[in-house]
Write an enzyme that holds these catalytic residues in place. Structure first.
Site, PDB file in Angstrom:
ATOM      1  N   GLY A  12       0.823  -1.218   0.000  1.00  0.00           N
ATOM      2  CA  GLY A  12       0.000   0.000   0.000  1.00  0.00           C
ATOM      3  C   GLY A  12       0.849   1.256   0.000  1.00  0.00           C
ATOM      4  N   ALA A  13       1.953   1.224  -0.771  1.00  0.00           N
ATOM      5  CA  ALA A  13       2.938   2.309  -0.720  1.00  0.00           C
ATOM      6  C   ALA A  13       2.709   3.387  -1.779  1.00  0.00           C
ATOM      7  CB  ALA A  13       4.347   1.728  -0.856  1.00  0.00           C
ATOM      8  N   SER A  14       1.614   3.296  -2.527  1.00  0.00           N
ATOM      9  CA  SER A  14       1.397   4.268  -3.617  1.00  0.00           C
ATOM     10  C   SER A  14       0.959   5.637  -3.111  1.00  0.00           C
ATOM     11  CB  SER A  14       0.326   3.726  -4.573  1.00  0.00           C
ATOM     12  OG  SER A  14      -0.853   3.438  -3.849  1.00  0.00           O
ATOM     13  N   VAL A  64      -3.138  -7.994  -2.814  1.00  0.00           N
ATOM     14  CA  VAL A  64      -2.725  -8.773  -1.629  1.00  0.00           C
ATOM     15  C   VAL A  64      -3.735  -9.848  -1.248  1.00  0.00           C
ATOM     16  CG1 VAL A  64      -1.224  -6.979  -0.645  1.00  0.00           C
ATOM     17  CG2 VAL A  64      -3.648  -7.068   0.029  1.00  0.00           C
ATOM     18  N   TYR A 155     -14.659  -3.351   8.884  1.00  0.00           N
ATOM     19  CA  TYR A 155     -13.308  -2.786   9.050  1.00  0.00           C
ATOM     20  C   TYR A 155     -12.784  -3.076  10.463  1.00  0.00           C
ATOM     21  CZ  TYR A 155      -9.648   0.853   8.824  1.00  0.00           C
ATOM     22  OH  TYR A 155      -8.452   1.545   8.840  1.00  0.00           O
ATOM     23  N   ALA A 156     -13.625  -2.881  11.474  1.00  0.00           N
ATOM     24  CA  ALA A 156     -13.220  -3.144  12.862  1.00  0.00           C
ATOM     25  C   ALA A 156     -12.839  -4.610  13.045  1.00  0.00           C
ATOM     26  CB  ALA A 156     -14.348  -2.766  13.815  1.00  0.00           C
ATOM     27  N   ALA A 157     -13.631  -5.512  12.441  1.00  0.00           N
ATOM     28  CA  ALA A 157     -13.327  -6.944  12.547  1.00  0.00           C
ATOM     29  C   ALA A 157     -11.974  -7.246  11.905  1.00  0.00           C
ATOM     30  CB  ALA A 157     -14.428  -7.762  11.880  1.00  0.00           C
TER      31      ALA A 157
HETATM   32  P1  NAP Z   1      -5.131   4.981   1.251  1.00  0.00           P
HETATM   33  O1  NAP Z   1      -4.589   6.350   1.096  1.00  0.00           O
HETATM   34  O2  NAP Z   1      -6.517   4.685   0.819  1.00  0.00           O
HETATM   35  O3  NAP Z   1      -4.112   3.940   0.562  1.00  0.00           O
HETATM   36  C1  NAP Z   1      -4.400   2.579   0.569  1.00  0.00           C
HETATM   37  C2  NAP Z   1      -3.235   1.828  -0.016  1.00  0.00           C
HETATM   38  O4  NAP Z   1      -3.531   0.419  -0.002  1.00  0.00           O
HETATM   39  C3  NAP Z   1      -2.933   2.198  -1.456  1.00  0.00           C
HETATM   40  O5  NAP Z   1      -1.551   2.168  -1.663  1.00  0.00           O
HETATM   41  C4  NAP Z   1      -3.613   1.080  -2.234  1.00  0.00           C
HETATM   42  O6  NAP Z   1      -3.014   0.836  -3.512  1.00  0.00           O
HETATM   43  C5  NAP Z   1      -3.339  -0.110  -1.317  1.00  0.00           C
HETATM   44  N1  NAP Z   1      -4.266  -1.226  -1.549  1.00  0.00           N
HETATM   45  C6  NAP Z   1      -5.612  -1.233  -1.363  1.00  0.00           C
HETATM   46  N2  NAP Z   1      -6.109  -2.435  -1.704  1.00  0.00           N
HETATM   47  C7  NAP Z   1      -5.064  -3.206  -2.108  1.00  0.00           C
HETATM   48  C8  NAP Z   1      -4.933  -4.537  -2.580  1.00  0.00           C
HETATM   49  N3  NAP Z   1      -5.997  -5.345  -2.689  1.00  0.00           N
HETATM   50  N4  NAP Z   1      -3.697  -4.984  -2.927  1.00  0.00           N
HETATM   51  C9  NAP Z   1      -2.622  -4.187  -2.812  1.00  0.00           C
HETATM   52  N5  NAP Z   1      -2.676  -2.914  -2.371  1.00  0.00           N
HETATM   53  C10 NAP Z   1      -3.882  -2.426  -2.019  1.00  0.00           C
HETATM   54  O7  NAP Z   1      -5.080   4.519   2.801  1.00  0.00           O
HETATM   55  P2  NAP Z   1      -4.303   5.114   4.066  1.00  0.00           P
HETATM   56  O8  NAP Z   1      -5.207   6.041   4.765  1.00  0.00           O
HETATM   57  O9  NAP Z   1      -2.925   5.513   3.704  1.00  0.00           O
HETATM   58  O10 NAP Z   1      -4.271   3.785   4.966  1.00  0.00           O
HETATM   59  C11 NAP Z   1      -3.160   2.911   5.017  1.00  0.00           C
HETATM   60  C12 NAP Z   1      -3.423   1.889   6.126  1.00  0.00           C
HETATM   61  O11 NAP Z   1      -3.640   2.569   7.364  1.00  0.00           O
HETATM   62  C13 NAP Z   1      -4.665   1.045   5.881  1.00  0.00           C
HETATM   63  O12 NAP Z   1      -4.453  -0.284   6.309  1.00  0.00           O
HETATM   64  C14 NAP Z   1      -5.711   1.709   6.755  1.00  0.00           C
HETATM   65  O13 NAP Z   1      -6.727   0.827   7.139  1.00  0.00           O
HETATM   66  C15 NAP Z   1      -4.863   2.158   7.925  1.00  0.00           C
HETATM   67  N6  NAP Z   1      -5.463   3.251   8.698  1.00  0.00           N
HETATM   68  C16 NAP Z   1      -5.739   4.465   8.124  1.00  0.00           C
HETATM   69  C17 NAP Z   1      -6.297   5.476   8.891  1.00  0.00           C
HETATM   70  C18 NAP Z   1      -6.628   6.832   8.345  1.00  0.00           C
HETATM   71  O14 NAP Z   1      -7.257   7.634   9.079  1.00  0.00           O
HETATM   72  N7  NAP Z   1      -6.258   7.178   7.124  1.00  0.00           N
HETATM   73  C19 NAP Z   1      -6.603   5.233  10.237  1.00  0.00           C
HETATM   74  C20 NAP Z   1      -6.316   3.988  10.784  1.00  0.00           C
HETATM   75  C21 NAP Z   1      -5.740   3.015  10.010  1.00  0.00           C
HETATM   76  P3  NAP Z   1      -3.583   1.584  -4.854  1.00  0.00           P
HETATM   77  O15 NAP Z   1      -3.124   3.000  -4.800  1.00  0.00           O
HETATM   78  O16 NAP Z   1      -2.953   0.814  -5.944  1.00  0.00           O
HETATM   79  O17 NAP Z   1      -5.083   1.466  -4.792  1.00  0.00           O
END
Ligand code: NAP
Length: 247
Positions: A12-14, A64, A155-157
């Site tokens: 998820g590094a994009s 993934v 999501y919580a689960a």
């Molecule tokens: P984001 O900006 O939506 O980015 C999600 C990332 O996950 C993107 O790089 C996306 O790739 C990748 N991804 C999604 N589905 C995928 C799959 N099936 N296979 C491979 N890659 C996949 O999310 P974020 O806010 O940075 O969140 C990152 C993590 O932190 C997540 O696990 C999220 O649940 C957790 N988190 C976030 C928050 C928040 O407030 N933002 C709070 C708590 C926890 P593409 O660009 O290719 O789609």
């Protein structure tokens, strides 16, 4: 350069938190293998990393949810980097809805990506991590996995499961010197939260004692710490980074 010579894979590094972790690791000298749904989506993150250190960045397009693809990509990443010391399972999605309206598909997509995906990568990476002299697993969960949230039962689960999964892996791999920890972010400003209703955000902000939403860098600095030698005696822990939201 806390991560000089370390080889790290980040899913998820994009964009968002995953991108910030990649940049923080690159700033500390790590050699990187990055994962997103397509390799093209990683080009900008890779360029940002290479501004920090001149090392090649390996980019992999991968869903993934597919265990076979995770096996293949982890194998390729290990070959390309010459080993693997750090794995960050960060890829994640939301499909929010009230329980009564939550479809099978919304439930399965979130569980398969956030929990099954982390399992797929971790299982594939366990051997190389055990071979490393400083193996580190860092899984990005959420405070929602600890306290729950209306409209996010799926999501919580997934995130509660990820916490339990990580603690179990920590116990299995401790004998091989591998640490496994969870970072549980609160509300972080990324694409994931950008689409939320203004009213929802206003309410959320009221509950954050430090008076601001988190930035991806707030999470990335903690991940770099856990990945470094400074984190070598920390395992099976959940590090909450939420500005006091759940305090
Ligand atoms: P984001 O900006 O939506 O980015 C999600 C990332 O996950 C993107 O790089 C996306 O790739 C990748 N991804 C999604 N589905 C995928 C799959 N099936 N296979 C491979 N890659 C996949 O999310 P974020 O806010 O940075 O969140 C990152 C993590 O932190 C997540 O696990 C999220 O649940 C957790 N988190 C976030 C928050 C928040 O407030 N933002 C709070 C708590 C926890 P593409 O660009 O290719 O789609």
């Amino acid at each position: 350069m806390k991560l000089q010579g370390r080889k790290a894979m980040i899913t998820g590094a994009s964009r968002g938190i995953g991108r910030a972790i990649a940049v923080a690791f690159a700033s500390e000298g790590a050699q990187l293998a990055l994962v997103a749904t397509s390799a093209e989506r990683l080009v900008d993150t890779a360029a940002m990393c290479q501004e920090r250190n001149k090392l090649d960045v390996a980019m992999f397009g991968l869903d993934v949810r597919s265990s076979a693809d995770c096996d293949a990509v982890v194998k390729q990443a290990v070959e390309k980097l010459g080993g693997l010391d750090i794995v960050v399972n960060n890829a994640g999605v939301t499909r929010d809805n009230l329980l009564m309206r939550l479809s099978d598909d919304d439930y399965d997509t979130v569980l398969d990506t956030n929990l099954r995906g982390a399992f797929n990568i971790t299982r594939a990476a366990s051997r190389p991590l055990m071979k490393s002299k400083a193996g580190r697993l860092i899984n990005i969960a959420s405070v929602v996995g600890m306290v729950g949230n209306a409209g996010q039962a799926n999501y919580a689960a997934s995130k509660g499961g990820l916490i339990a999964f990580t603690k179990s892996v920590a116990k299995e791999l401790a004998g091989r010197g591998v640490t496994a920890n969870v970072i549980a972010p609160g509300f972080i400003e990324t694409d994931m939260t950008a689409s939320l209703d203004a009213k929802v955000k206003e309410e959320a902000l009221k509950g954050i004692r430090l008076g601001r939403f988190g930035k991806p860098e707030d999470i990335a600095q903690a991940a770099a710490f856990l990945a470094s030698d400074a984190g070598s005696y920390i395992t099976a822990q959940v590090l909450v980074i939420d500005g006091g939201m759940t305090a």
